[in-house]
Enzyme design. Structure first.
Site, short mmCIF file in Angstrom:
data_model
loop_
_atom_site.label_atom_id
_atom_site.label_comp_id
_atom_site.label_asym_id
_atom_site.label_seq_id
_atom_site.Cartn_x
_atom_site.Cartn_y
_atom_site.Cartn_z
N LYS A 23 24.27 55.27 21.55
CA LYS A 23 24.46 53.92 22.10
C LYS A 23 25.21 53.98 23.42
O LYS A 23 24.81 53.38 24.42
CB LYS A 23 25.27 53.07 21.09
CG LYS A 23 25.85 51.79 21.68
CD LYS A 23 26.61 50.99 20.68
CE LYS A 23 28.05 51.36 20.45
NZ LYS A 23 29.03 50.87 21.43
N ASN A 24 26.34 54.72 23.43
CA ASN A 24 27.21 54.70 24.60
C ASN A 24 26.69 55.52 25.78
O ASN A 24 27.32 55.57 26.83
CB ASN A 24 28.64 55.11 24.21
CG ASN A 24 29.31 54.03 23.37
OD1 ASN A 24 28.83 52.89 23.34
ND2 ASN A 24 30.38 54.37 22.69
N ARG A 94 29.96 44.46 25.80
CA ARG A 94 31.09 44.94 26.59
C ARG A 94 30.64 45.46 27.96
O ARG A 94 31.33 45.30 28.94
CB ARG A 94 31.75 46.08 25.78
CG ARG A 94 32.84 46.86 26.47
CD ARG A 94 34.15 46.15 26.44
NE ARG A 94 35.18 46.85 27.16
CZ ARG A 94 36.23 46.24 27.68
NH1 ARG A 94 36.39 44.96 27.54
NH2 ARG A 94 37.14 46.93 28.33
N CYS A 118 33.13 44.51 21.02
CA CYS A 118 34.03 44.48 19.86
C CYS A 118 35.43 44.12 20.30
O CYS A 118 35.93 44.66 21.30
CB CYS A 118 34.06 45.84 19.18
SG CYS A 118 32.58 46.22 18.27
N ASP A 311 36.81 56.22 17.72
CA ASP A 311 35.64 55.73 16.97
C ASP A 311 35.51 56.40 15.60
O ASP A 311 34.76 55.93 14.77
CB ASP A 311 34.36 56.00 17.77
CG ASP A 311 34.42 55.42 19.15
OD1 ASP A 311 33.97 54.29 19.34
OD2 ASP A 311 34.96 56.08 20.05
#
Ligand code: EPU
Length: 443
Positions: A23-24, A94, A118, A311
């Site tokens: 994802k990141n 974000r 988040c 995380d």
């Protein structure tokens, strides 16, 4: 709309996990693709809600991105025609503020709302704003509307020699994008070192930019014209997903193989798990979590890479509920990342907050530390504890993964409310868990 997972726990997981694209990494590559002028095909893009939000945002800005197969995203930046991001789109993710780079580059102006994502504490973007100013960008914030307006008075980004006051992952990535289109070379100092950032560097290096990392300093020689060499780029596997499944195996006493992962990217996690008594075998491109017997407690302090990632602490806390002794987790990156604690207690976990009394909190904490204002930054977990079923509420993405793992380790049928928060970052969670033998359904 299906919003909850119902999980019958207490079965050790077994099988092979195929990781999805990170994802990141994917989110940043999609945004960086807006800097170039040709169509780019991104492979291994995870089908997650955060990616959907970015795609919606791209359409809203006039450009397009569509999946040509399950995980191949065709991005066409050519029709980008708006420099203003509506709150409706900006609040969903974000990374919306990272559009400063392509919008300023293409329109010399960008209007972007305060970012969503988040809620892990305050999550300000002051470090990003200071960095943007160092590149000659004017940035104003209107607190009555919640929008940032950025413009380029000299029509060009100047190269900069900029040192981040404290590390920031997405701040470093935004700096890399801006430096890539500046009018002269830049040095970004005290840069964050997460492997996801190096993926962005690798991608930008295929667009006529030359970026070289020297530890915490990164040199950027900008492109005369951003142009992508080649027609496609593959997003690397998600190491946070790897750690999530590894914790699932350890917490349920299962045995799994995780493919497409570089063990060195999660070395700190593997060392910690091994210290606790886990048996993990690593190969060139995979890791094997063996069935664990008699795990013991650990003390973890989260930190930026190469330390124990923030995380991972939630999923790890569930493993520690099954380990004997008193474990501790001290969160130093975000000031509110224990949203799962009250929920784990519902399952019977013995967890309490304590004051870790750091010697130099100003230096240790990565968030903006105001003396006396620190909230609950550390927990103690006593184990092993028999977890039982409960109805649980997800507060944020990784907390959601934590509750799913805990439900798999608990006796009886648990309900995890807030599936869509988890699906912001985990592809095919239900299918992957089923393939490992988990009794899960979404209702
Ligand atoms: N911070 C500031 N001011 C800033 C920037 C950061 O005070 O201008 C603070 C943050 O509030 C935080 C600390 O500095 O307390 C570190 O924040 P950082 O900027 O490094 O985090 P981020 O870029 O917001 C990314 C990931 C997070 C991951 C962290 C740490 C993305 C989209 N997000 O966040 O991932 O936990 O880096 O590696 O890349 C997730 O995937 O669930 C997630 C939250």
């Amino acid at each position: 709309m299906s919003e909850r997972y119902v999980i019958k726990g207490k079965r050790p997981v077994t099988g092979v996990v195929k990781l999805s694209g990170a994802k990141n990494v994917a989110l940043k590559l999609i945004i960086a693709s807006m800097l170039v002028s040709e169509q780019i095909s991104l492979e291994n893009v995870p089908r997650i809600l955060d990616v959907d939000s970015i795609i919606e945002l791209i359409y809203h800005l006039g450009a397009s991105a569509r999946f040509s197969s399950k995980n191949t995203l065709e991005i066409n930046p050519n029709k980008l025609n708006r420099y203003e991001v509506d709150l409706l789109y900006g609040c969903k993710t974000r990374v919306s503020f990272m559009f400063f780079a392509p919008l300023l580059y293409k329109f010399k102006k960008a209007v972007i709302p305060n970012p969503g994502g988040c809620r892990l504490g305050e999550r300000p973007i002051d470090r990003h704003v200071s960095m943007l100013r160092a590149f000659g960008i004017t940035v104003d914030y209107d607190s009555s509307t919640g929008y940032y307006t950025a413009s380029l008075p000299g029509d060009k980004f100047h190269g900069a020699n900029y040192k981040f006051e404290k590390k920031t992952h997405t701040g470093t990535e935004l700096a890399l994008m801006i430096a890539s289109v500046a009018d002269s070379p830049s040095v970004i100092r005290n840069a964050a070192a997460e492997p996801e950032i190096d993926d962005l560097i690798d991608f930008l290096n295929k667009t006529n930019v030359v970026i070289t990392r020297h530890g915490e300093d990164i040199d950027v020689v900008p492109a005369k014209k951003m142009s992508f060499s080649g027609s496609s780029y593959k997003v690397t596997s998600d190491r946070n997903e790897a750690v999530t499944y590894a914790c699932l195996a350890l917490a349920t006493g299962g045995e799994i193989e995780i493919g497409q992962i570089k063990a060195s990217d999660i070395a700190y996690f593997i060392d910690t798990a091994e210290m606790s008594g886990a048996k993990i075998t690593t190969a060139t491109n995979s890791i094997h979590i063996h069935k664990s017997f008699g795990l013991s407690s650990t003390d973890v302090i989260t930190s930026p890479h190469p330390g124990f990632m923030t995380d991972w602490q939630g999923p790890w806390s569930v493993v520690m509920t099954q380990a004997s002794g008193e474990s501790t987790i001290h969160e130093t990156v975000f000031e509110q990342r224990f949203g799962y604690v009250s929920e784990l207690r519902r399952l019977g976990a013995d967890i309490s907050f304590f004051d870790p009394k750091p010697v130099s909190p100003q230096r240790l904490y990565q968030f903006r530390y105001v003396p006396g204002s620190e909230k609950n930054q550390a927990i103690k977990i006593k184990g092993p504890t028999k977890l039982h079923n409960a109805v649980l509420k997800v507060s944020d993405l990784r907390a959601g993964a934590t509750l799913v793992i805990a439900s798999c380790a608990a006796d009886g049928e648990s309900v995890v409310e807030g599936a869509s928060v988890i699906e912001r970052g985990y592809e095919d969670l239900e299918e992957k868990l089923k393939s490992l033998g988990v009794d899960i359904k979404k209702i």
